[in-house]
Design a protein around this motif. Structure first.
Motif, PDB file in Angstrom:
ATOM      1  N   ILE A   1      88.776  58.704  38.187  1.00 24.11           N
ATOM      2  CA  ILE A   1      89.311  57.376  37.852  1.00 24.11           C
ATOM      3  C   ILE A   1      89.326  57.169  36.335  1.00 24.11           C
ATOM      4  O   ILE A   1      90.308  56.700  35.770  1.00 24.11           O
ATOM      5  CB  ILE A   1      88.485  56.270  38.557  1.00 24.11           C
ATOM      6  N   VAL A   2      88.241  57.563  35.675  1.00 25.84           N
ATOM      7  CA  VAL A   2      88.175  57.408  34.212  1.00 25.84           C
ATOM      8  C   VAL A   2      89.288  58.227  33.551  1.00 25.84           C
ATOM      9  O   VAL A   2      89.970  57.768  32.638  1.00 25.84           O
ATOM     10  CB  VAL A   2      86.791  57.844  33.676  1.00 25.84           C
TER      11      VAL A   2
ATOM     12  N   GLY B   1      92.147  55.415  33.471  1.00 18.20           N
ATOM     13  CA  GLY B   1      91.188  54.811  32.549  1.00 18.20           C
ATOM     14  C   GLY B   1      91.601  53.450  32.011  1.00 18.20           C
ATOM     15  O   GLY B   1      90.780  52.538  31.914  1.00 18.20           O
TER      16      GLY B   1
ATOM     17  N   LEU C   1      93.181  51.165  33.333  1.00 20.14           N
ATOM     18  CA  LEU C   1      92.969  50.102  34.324  1.00 20.14           C
ATOM     19  C   LEU C   1      91.538  49.571  34.250  1.00 20.14           C
ATOM     20  O   LEU C   1      91.283  48.413  34.541  1.00 20.14           O
ATOM     21  CB  LEU C   1      93.243  50.630  35.740  1.00 20.14           C
TER      22      LEU C   1
ATOM     23  N   ARG D   1      91.228  46.766  31.801  1.00 19.16           N
ATOM     24  CA  ARG D   1      91.843  45.478  32.171  1.00 19.16           C
ATOM     25  C   ARG D   1      91.276  44.852  33.437  1.00 19.16           C
ATOM     26  O   ARG D   1      91.372  43.650  33.629  1.00 19.16           O
ATOM     27  CB  ARG D   1      93.356  45.676  32.350  1.00 19.16           C
ATOM     28  N   HIS D   2      90.734  45.673  34.336  1.00 15.32           N
ATOM     29  CA  HIS D   2      90.306  45.136  35.634  1.00 15.32           C
ATOM     30  C   HIS D   2      88.786  45.211  35.792  1.00 15.32           C
ATOM     31  O   HIS D   2      88.236  46.294  36.019  1.00 15.32           O
ATOM     32  CB  HIS D   2      90.969  45.907  36.778  1.00 15.32           C
TER      33      HIS D   2
ATOM     34  N   ASN E   1      86.999  44.173  38.242  1.00 14.12           N
ATOM     35  CA  ASN E   1      86.622  44.594  39.608  1.00 14.12           C
ATOM     36  C   ASN E   1      86.549  46.109  39.723  1.00 14.12           C
ATOM     37  O   ASN E   1      85.637  46.657  40.326  1.00 14.12           O
ATOM     38  CB  ASN E   1      87.661  44.096  40.624  1.00 14.12           C
ATOM     39  N   LEU E   2      87.553  46.756  39.133  1.00 18.20           N
ATOM     40  CA  LEU E   2      87.609  48.221  39.184  1.00 18.20           C
ATOM     41  C   LEU E   2      86.443  48.820  38.386  1.00 18.20           C
ATOM     42  O   LEU E   2      85.825  49.808  38.812  1.00 18.20           O
ATOM     43  CB  LEU E   2      88.948  48.675  38.605  1.00 18.20           C
TER      44      LEU E   2
ATOM     45  N   ARG F   1      83.568  47.429  37.877  1.00 16.28           N
ATOM     46  CA  ARG F   1      82.345  47.233  38.673  1.00 16.28           C
ATOM     47  C   ARG F   1      82.247  48.280  39.781  1.00 16.28           C
ATOM     48  O   ARG F   1      81.187  48.828  40.053  1.00 16.28           O
ATOM     49  CB  ARG F   1      82.322  45.829  39.283  1.00 16.28           C
ATOM     50  N   ALA F   2      83.391  48.567  40.419  1.00 13.63           N
ATOM     51  CA  ALA F   2      83.386  49.549  41.511  1.00 13.63           C
ATOM     52  C   ALA F   2      82.993  50.930  40.996  1.00 13.63           C
ATOM     53  O   ALA F   2      82.220  51.655  41.640  1.00 13.63           O
ATOM     54  CB  ALA F   2      84.756  49.597  42.180  1.00 13.63           C
ATOM     55  N   VAL F   3      83.510  51.312  39.820  1.00 13.69           N
ATOM     56  CA  VAL F   3      83.155  52.629  39.249  1.00 13.69           C
ATOM     57  C   VAL F   3      81.668  52.651  38.876  1.00 13.69           C
ATOM     58  O   VAL F   3      80.987  53.663  39.066  1.00 13.69           O
ATOM     59  CB  VAL F   3      84.064  52.958  38.038  1.00 13.69           C
TER      60      VAL F   3
ATOM     61  N   VAL G   1      79.380  51.052  40.474  1.00 11.51           N
ATOM     62  CA  VAL G   1      78.665  51.205  41.751  1.00 11.51           C
ATOM     63  C   VAL G   1      78.614  52.695  42.123  1.00 11.51           C
ATOM     64  O   VAL G   1      77.570  53.210  42.545  1.00 11.51           O
ATOM     65  CB  VAL G   1      79.327  50.374  42.874  1.00 11.51           C
ATOM     66  N   LEU G   2      79.737  53.396  41.953  1.00 12.29           N
ATOM     67  CA  LEU G   2      79.763  54.841  42.245  1.00 12.29           C
ATOM     68  C   LEU G   2      78.754  55.573  41.355  1.00 12.29           C
ATOM     69  O   LEU G   2      77.962  56.392  41.822  1.00 12.29           O
ATOM     70  CB  LEU G   2      81.155  55.439  42.016  1.00 12.29           C
TER      71      LEU G   2
ATOM     72  N   THR H   1      75.073  54.649  42.289  1.00 12.48           N
ATOM     73  CA  THR H   1      74.645  55.261  43.556  1.00 12.48           C
ATOM     74  C   THR H   1      74.439  56.760  43.360  1.00 12.48           C
ATOM     75  O   THR H   1      73.465  57.329  43.864  1.00 12.48           O
ATOM     76  CB  THR H   1      75.680  54.989  44.671  1.00 12.48           C
TER      77      THR H   1
ATOM     78  N   ASN I   1      94.807  60.261  29.419  1.00 15.76           N
ATOM     79  CA  ASN I   1      94.905  59.223  30.425  1.00 15.76           C
ATOM     80  C   ASN I   1      96.370  58.946  30.724  1.00 15.76           C
ATOM     81  O   ASN I   1      97.150  58.645  29.838  1.00 15.76           O
ATOM     82  CB  ASN I   1      94.221  57.949  29.937  1.00 15.76           C
TER      83      ASN I   1
ATOM     84  N   THR J   1      97.699  56.517  32.550  1.00 16.74           N
ATOM     85  CA  THR J   1      98.082  55.171  32.953  1.00 16.74           C
ATOM     86  C   THR J   1      98.618  54.382  31.783  1.00 16.74           C
ATOM     87  O   THR J   1      98.309  54.636  30.633  1.00 16.74           O
ATOM     88  CB  THR J   1      96.868  54.441  33.535  1.00 16.74           C
TER      89      THR J   1
ATOM     90  N   ALA K   1      93.604  54.245  42.048  1.00 17.45           N
ATOM     91  CA  ALA K   1      92.195  54.195  41.627  1.00 17.45           C
ATOM     92  C   ALA K   1      91.325  53.716  42.795  1.00 17.45           C
ATOM     93  O   ALA K   1      90.250  54.282  43.052  1.00 17.45           O
ATOM     94  CB  ALA K   1      92.038  53.267  40.423  1.00 17.45           C
ATOM     95  N   TRP K   2      91.795  52.699  43.512  1.00 15.90           N
ATOM     96  CA  TRP K   2      91.034  52.220  44.674  1.00 15.90           C
ATOM     97  C   TRP K   2      91.002  53.276  45.783  1.00 15.90           C
ATOM     98  O   TRP K   2      90.018  53.373  46.524  1.00 15.90           O
ATOM     99  CB  TRP K   2      91.598  50.891  45.196  1.00 15.90           C
TER     100      TRP K   2
ATOM    101  N   ALA L   1      90.687  56.444  45.350  1.00 14.33           N
ATOM    102  CA  ALA L   1      89.594  57.367  45.002  1.00 14.33           C
ATOM    103  C   ALA L   1      88.239  56.768  45.374  1.00 14.33           C
ATOM    104  O   ALA L   1      87.355  57.461  45.879  1.00 14.33           O
ATOM    105  CB  ALA L   1      89.638  57.684  43.505  1.00 14.33           C
ATOM    106  N   ILE L   2      88.093  55.466  45.133  1.00 14.50           N
ATOM    107  CA  ILE L   2      86.809  54.794  45.411  1.00 14.50           C
ATOM    108  C   ILE L   2      86.553  54.711  46.913  1.00 14.50           C
ATOM    109  O   ILE L   2      85.470  55.075  47.400  1.00 14.50           O
ATOM    110  CB  ILE L   2      86.798  53.389  44.766  1.00 14.50           C
TER     111      ILE L   2
ATOM    112  N   PRO M   1      90.977  42.873  45.357  1.00 16.52           N
ATOM    113  CA  PRO M   1      90.235  44.032  45.882  1.00 16.52           C
ATOM    114  C   PRO M   1      88.848  43.687  46.439  1.00 16.52           C
ATOM    115  O   PRO M   1      88.077  44.593  46.740  1.00 16.52           O
ATOM    116  CB  PRO M   1      90.117  44.934  44.665  1.00 16.52           C
TER     117      PRO M   1
ATOM    118  N   MET N   1      86.060  46.250  47.921  1.00 15.90           N
ATOM    119  CA  MET N   1      84.762  46.392  47.242  1.00 15.90           C
ATOM    120  C   MET N   1      83.630  46.229  48.261  1.00 15.90           C
ATOM    121  O   MET N   1      82.682  47.026  48.271  1.00 15.90           O
ATOM    122  CB  MET N   1      84.670  45.324  46.144  1.00 15.90           C
TER     123      MET N   1
ATOM    124  N   LEU O   1      78.528  52.621  51.477  1.00 17.55           N
ATOM    125  CA  LEU O   1      77.523  53.331  50.663  1.00 17.55           C
ATOM    126  C   LEU O   1      76.102  52.954  51.083  1.00 17.55           C
ATOM    127  O   LEU O   1      75.231  53.826  51.157  1.00 17.55           O
ATOM    128  CB  LEU O   1      77.738  53.044  49.172  1.00 17.55           C
TER     129      LEU O   1
END
Lengths: 176, 112
Positions: A130-131, A135, A137, A140-141, A143-144, A146-148, A150-151, A154, B2, B4, B13-14, B16-17, B83, B87, B94
Protein backbone atom coordinates in the motif's frame (compact mmCIF):
# COMPACT_ATOMS: atom_id res chain seq x y z
CA UNK A 1 32.96 -19.52 21.29
CA UNK A 2 32.08 -22.40 18.95
CA UNK A 3 28.72 -22.45 17.27
CA UNK A 4 27.24 -25.37 15.36
CA UNK A 5 25.30 -24.80 12.14
CA UNK A 6 21.97 -25.43 13.92
CA UNK A 7 22.80 -22.88 16.60
CA UNK A 8 23.96 -20.42 13.93
CA UNK A 9 20.75 -20.76 11.88
CA UNK A 10 18.61 -20.50 15.02
CA UNK A 11 20.42 -17.31 15.99
CA UNK A 12 20.06 -15.98 12.43
CA UNK A 13 16.33 -16.78 12.52
CA UNK A 14 15.63 -15.01 15.79
CA UNK A 15 18.32 -12.51 16.61
CA UNK A 16 19.18 -11.19 13.18
CA UNK A 17 16.14 -11.47 10.90
CA UNK A 18 13.57 -11.05 13.68
CA UNK A 19 15.35 -8.17 15.36
CA UNK A 20 15.85 -6.23 12.13
CA UNK A 21 12.12 -6.48 11.45
CA UNK A 22 11.23 -5.23 14.93
CA UNK A 23 13.68 -2.31 14.61
CA UNK A 24 12.33 -1.25 11.22
CA UNK A 25 8.81 -1.32 12.58
CA UNK A 26 9.19 1.61 14.98
CA UNK A 27 10.60 3.89 12.29
CA UNK A 28 7.81 2.88 9.90
CA UNK A 29 5.02 3.71 12.34
CA UNK A 30 6.41 7.16 13.14
CA UNK A 31 6.87 7.91 9.43
CA UNK A 32 3.29 6.85 8.60
CA UNK A 33 1.93 8.98 11.45
CA UNK A 34 3.91 11.94 10.06
CA UNK A 35 2.17 11.57 6.70
CA UNK A 36 -0.94 13.01 8.38
CA UNK A 37 0.83 16.25 9.31
CA UNK A 38 -1.24 19.23 8.19
CA UNK A 39 0.45 21.19 5.39
CA UNK A 40 2.98 18.49 4.52
CA UNK A 41 4.64 19.58 1.26
CA UNK A 42 4.13 17.17 -1.68
CA UNK A 43 7.90 16.80 -2.18
CA UNK A 44 8.41 16.01 1.48
CA UNK A 45 5.53 13.49 1.39
CA UNK A 46 7.05 11.79 -1.67
CA UNK A 47 10.44 11.56 0.03
CA UNK A 48 8.88 10.10 3.17
CA UNK A 49 6.85 7.59 1.16
CA UNK A 50 10.01 6.48 -0.66
CA UNK A 51 11.78 5.92 2.66
CA UNK A 52 8.82 4.12 4.27
CA UNK A 53 8.42 1.97 1.15
CA UNK A 54 12.09 1.02 1.14
CA UNK A 55 12.10 0.21 4.87
CA UNK A 56 8.81 -1.66 4.41
CA UNK A 57 10.19 -3.96 1.71
CA UNK A 58 13.36 -4.62 3.73
CA UNK A 59 11.05 -5.59 6.62
CA UNK A 60 9.04 -7.81 4.24
CA UNK A 61 12.19 -9.65 3.10
CA UNK A 62 13.42 -10.12 6.69
CA UNK A 63 10.09 -11.26 8.10
CA UNK A 64 9.52 -13.79 5.28
CA UNK A 65 13.09 -15.04 5.73
CA UNK A 66 12.45 -15.38 9.47
CA UNK A 67 9.22 -17.40 9.20
CA UNK A 68 10.43 -19.59 6.32
CA UNK A 69 13.76 -20.34 8.00
CA UNK A 70 11.89 -20.99 11.24
CA UNK A 71 9.21 -23.24 9.76
CA UNK A 72 11.36 -25.29 7.38
CA UNK A 73 14.76 -25.46 9.13
CA UNK A 74 14.69 -24.62 12.83
CA UNK A 75 11.24 -26.01 13.72
CA UNK A 76 11.97 -29.53 12.34
CA UNK A 77 15.10 -29.66 14.53
CA UNK A 78 13.07 -28.47 17.51
CA UNK A 79 10.28 -31.03 17.10
CA UNK A 80 12.38 -34.01 15.89
CA UNK A 81 11.42 -37.23 17.67
CA UNK A 82 14.31 -38.86 19.58
CA UNK A 83 15.11 -42.50 18.91
CA UNK A 84 14.38 -44.85 21.82
CA UNK A 85 16.92 -44.44 24.61
CA UNK A 86 18.52 -41.29 23.14
CA UNK A 87 19.52 -38.41 25.41
CA UNK A 88 16.87 -35.69 25.17
CA UNK A 89 19.37 -32.81 25.14
CA UNK A 90 19.39 -32.78 21.31
CA UNK A 91 15.57 -32.89 21.08
CA UNK A 92 14.24 -29.61 22.57
CA UNK A 93 10.50 -30.34 22.32
CA UNK A 94 10.80 -33.71 24.02
CA UNK A 95 13.22 -32.30 26.58
CA UNK A 96 10.69 -29.62 27.54
CA UNK A 97 7.61 -31.88 27.72
CA UNK A 98 9.51 -34.55 29.69
CA UNK A 99 9.44 -32.30 32.76
CA UNK A 100 6.15 -30.85 34.10
CA UNK A 101 8.07 -27.74 35.18
CA UNK A 102 9.14 -26.97 31.60
CA UNK A 103 6.28 -28.52 29.59
CA UNK A 104 4.41 -25.21 29.38
CA UNK A 105 7.31 -23.71 27.38
CA UNK A 106 6.25 -26.04 24.60
CA UNK A 107 2.52 -26.38 25.22
CA UNK A 108 1.91 -22.65 25.61
CA UNK A 109 5.02 -20.81 24.41
CA UNK A 110 5.98 -22.75 21.30
CA UNK A 111 2.38 -23.45 20.29
CA UNK A 112 1.62 -19.72 20.42
CA UNK A 113 4.89 -18.64 18.79
CA UNK A 114 4.79 -21.01 15.83
CA UNK A 115 1.26 -19.90 14.90
CA UNK A 116 1.14 -16.18 15.64
CA UNK A 117 4.42 -15.62 13.76
CA UNK A 118 2.73 -16.51 10.46
CA UNK A 119 0.36 -13.53 10.65
CA UNK A 120 3.24 -11.01 10.53
CA UNK A 121 4.50 -11.57 6.94
CA UNK A 122 0.99 -11.39 5.49
CA UNK A 123 0.23 -8.11 7.28
CA UNK A 124 3.55 -6.40 6.64
CA UNK A 125 3.53 -7.34 2.93
CA UNK A 126 0.08 -5.74 2.51
CA UNK A 127 1.25 -2.62 4.38
CA UNK A 128 4.42 -2.28 2.26
CA UNK A 129 2.45 -2.76 -0.97
CA UNK A 130 0.00 0.00 0.00
CA UNK A 131 2.81 2.42 0.88
CA UNK A 132 4.61 1.70 -2.40
CA UNK A 133 1.71 1.58 -4.85
CA UNK A 134 -0.93 3.76 -3.16
CA UNK A 135 1.24 5.98 -0.98
CA UNK A 136 -0.31 9.31 -1.95
CA UNK A 137 -3.68 8.04 -0.75
CA UNK A 138 -2.19 7.66 2.74
CA UNK A 139 -1.41 11.37 2.80
CA UNK A 140 -5.01 12.30 1.97
CA UNK A 141 -7.08 9.60 3.67
CA UNK A 142 -6.83 9.34 7.46
CA UNK A 143 -8.96 6.16 7.45
CA UNK A 144 -6.54 4.41 5.13
CA UNK A 145 -3.58 5.60 7.20
CA UNK A 146 -5.22 4.22 10.34
CA UNK A 147 -5.89 0.89 8.62
CA UNK A 148 -2.22 0.56 7.56
CA UNK A 149 -1.17 1.39 11.12
CA UNK A 150 -3.47 -1.41 12.35
CA UNK A 151 -1.69 -3.82 9.97
CA UNK A 152 1.73 -2.58 11.16
CA UNK A 153 0.80 -2.73 14.85
CA UNK A 154 -0.69 -6.22 14.59
CA UNK A 155 2.36 -7.45 12.66
CA UNK A 156 4.63 -5.97 15.34
CA UNK A 157 2.65 -7.63 18.15
CA UNK A 158 2.83 -11.01 16.38
CA UNK A 159 6.57 -10.68 15.69
CA UNK A 160 7.26 -9.51 19.25
CA UNK A 161 5.40 -12.47 20.79
CA UNK A 162 7.17 -14.90 18.46
CA UNK A 163 10.58 -13.31 19.06
CA UNK A 164 10.22 -13.18 22.85
CA UNK A 165 9.05 -16.78 23.17
CA UNK A 166 11.67 -17.93 20.67
CA UNK A 167 14.45 -16.46 22.80
CA UNK A 168 13.01 -17.83 26.06
CA UNK A 169 12.38 -21.32 24.68
CA UNK A 170 15.86 -21.47 23.15
CA UNK A 171 17.25 -20.57 26.58
CA UNK A 172 15.24 -23.35 28.25
CA UNK A 173 16.02 -25.97 25.60
CA UNK A 174 18.51 -24.82 22.94
CA UNK A 175 18.42 -26.19 19.39
CA UNK A 176 21.80 -27.86 18.86
CA UNK B 1 8.02 4.65 -7.16
CA UNK B 2 4.48 5.61 -6.19
CA UNK B 3 1.97 5.07 -8.95
CA UNK B 4 -0.93 7.02 -7.46
CA UNK B 5 -2.07 10.52 -8.13
CA UNK B 6 -4.81 12.66 -6.58
CA UNK B 7 -7.53 10.93 -8.60
CA UNK B 8 -6.56 7.35 -7.78
CA UNK B 9 -9.44 5.31 -6.35
CA UNK B 10 -9.00 3.89 -2.86
CA UNK B 11 -10.45 0.47 -3.78
CA UNK B 12 -7.12 -1.29 -4.59
CA UNK B 13 -5.57 -0.13 -1.28
CA UNK B 14 -8.58 -1.41 0.68
CA UNK B 15 -8.42 -4.65 -1.31
CA UNK B 16 -4.88 -5.23 0.05
CA UNK B 17 -6.03 -4.54 3.62
CA UNK B 18 -9.15 -6.71 3.51
CA UNK B 19 -7.28 -9.56 1.78
CA UNK B 20 -4.58 -9.52 4.49
CA UNK B 21 -7.27 -9.79 7.17
CA UNK B 22 -8.90 -12.66 5.26
CA UNK B 23 -5.52 -14.45 4.95
CA UNK B 24 -4.90 -14.12 8.71
CA UNK B 25 -8.43 -15.33 9.52
CA UNK B 26 -7.98 -18.30 7.19
CA UNK B 27 -4.70 -19.26 8.90
CA UNK B 28 -6.34 -18.98 12.33
CA UNK B 29 -9.35 -21.05 11.22
CA UNK B 30 -6.98 -23.77 9.95
CA UNK B 31 -5.16 -23.79 13.32
CA UNK B 32 -8.45 -24.45 15.13
CA UNK B 33 -9.70 -26.97 12.54
CA UNK B 34 -6.43 -28.96 12.76
CA UNK B 35 -6.82 -29.10 16.53
CA UNK B 36 -10.43 -30.21 16.29
CA UNK B 37 -10.06 -32.78 13.50
CA UNK B 38 -7.06 -35.07 13.18
CA UNK B 39 -7.99 -35.65 9.52
CA UNK B 40 -7.55 -31.95 8.76
CA UNK B 41 -4.20 -31.95 10.57
CA UNK B 42 -3.05 -34.98 8.54
CA UNK B 43 -4.25 -33.40 5.27
CA UNK B 44 -2.26 -30.24 6.07
CA UNK B 45 0.93 -32.17 6.76
CA UNK B 46 2.53 -31.06 3.47
CA UNK B 47 6.10 -31.41 4.73
CA UNK B 48 6.52 -34.02 7.44
CA UNK B 49 9.47 -32.49 9.36
CA UNK B 50 7.39 -29.32 9.94
CA UNK B 51 4.09 -31.15 10.44
CA UNK B 52 0.76 -29.47 9.74
CA UNK B 53 2.28 -25.98 10.18
CA UNK B 54 3.55 -26.35 6.59
CA UNK B 55 0.02 -26.89 5.26
CA UNK B 56 -1.72 -24.29 7.43
CA UNK B 57 0.71 -21.60 6.31
CA UNK B 58 0.76 -22.64 2.64
CA UNK B 59 -3.04 -22.76 2.34
CA UNK B 60 -3.44 -19.43 4.18
CA UNK B 61 -0.89 -17.72 1.92
CA UNK B 62 -2.66 -19.05 -1.20
CA UNK B 63 -6.08 -17.92 0.12
CA UNK B 64 -4.64 -14.48 0.97
CA UNK B 65 -3.12 -14.00 -2.51
CA UNK B 66 -6.25 -15.25 -4.31
CA UNK B 67 -8.48 -12.99 -2.15
CA UNK B 68 -6.16 -10.06 -2.90
CA UNK B 69 -6.28 -10.70 -6.66
CA UNK B 70 -10.08 -11.04 -6.70
CA UNK B 71 -10.74 -7.97 -4.52
CA UNK B 72 -8.22 -5.89 -6.46
CA UNK B 73 -9.89 -6.83 -9.74
CA UNK B 74 -13.37 -6.04 -8.40
CA UNK B 75 -12.40 -2.76 -6.70
CA UNK B 76 -9.76 -1.45 -9.11
CA UNK B 77 -11.89 1.56 -10.16
CA UNK B 78 -13.96 1.88 -7.00
CA UNK B 79 -13.43 4.82 -4.68
CA UNK B 80 -14.55 3.70 -1.26
CA UNK B 81 -16.13 6.80 0.27
CA UNK B 82 -17.19 5.35 3.62
CA UNK B 83 -14.66 2.69 4.60
CA UNK B 84 -15.89 2.44 8.22
CA UNK B 85 -17.56 -0.91 7.59
CA UNK B 86 -14.43 -2.35 5.95
CA UNK B 87 -12.28 -1.06 8.81
CA UNK B 88 -14.55 -2.76 11.37
CA UNK B 89 -14.54 -5.99 9.33
CA UNK B 90 -10.72 -6.00 9.20
CA UNK B 91 -10.31 -5.25 12.91
CA UNK B 92 -12.81 -8.01 13.81
CA UNK B 93 -11.05 -10.52 11.51
CA UNK B 94 -7.65 -9.62 12.98
CA UNK B 95 -8.90 -9.87 16.57
CA UNK B 96 -10.47 -13.25 15.80
CA UNK B 97 -7.18 -14.36 14.20
CA UNK B 98 -5.21 -13.38 17.31
CA UNK B 99 -7.75 -15.09 19.54
CA UNK B 100 -7.93 -18.28 17.48
CA UNK B 101 -4.12 -18.66 17.41
CA UNK B 102 -3.89 -18.32 21.21
CA UNK B 103 -3.15 -21.76 22.74
CA UNK B 104 -5.77 -21.49 25.49
CA UNK B 105 -8.41 -20.90 22.79
CA UNK B 106 -7.39 -23.47 20.16
CA UNK B 107 -6.76 -25.93 22.99
CA UNK B 108 -10.51 -25.89 23.59
CA UNK B 109 -10.95 -27.59 20.20
CA UNK B 110 -8.23 -30.19 20.75
CA UNK B 111 -9.19 -33.82 20.28
CA UNK B 112 -7.67 -36.18 22.83
Amino acid sequence: MEMGHREFLTALHGMMFGTVFLLLFSGGVIAILNLGTVGLAPDSARRQLRRIGLAGWVAVIFVWATVLLGTYWVYPWYRAKPPAGAALAGYPKYLLVSNPKTAEWHEFGMEWKEHIAWLAPILITAAAAIVTFHGQLLVRHANLRRAVLVLFATAFFCAAVAGAFGALIDKAAPVR
Amino acid sequence: MNSTDDLSPTGPAWAAIVAAAIGCACFAALVDLSEAFKGVSRALNFYNPSGDLSGKSTVAVVVWLVAWAILRFRWKRRDIQHPGGLMILCVVLLLLSLLATFPAVFGLFATQ
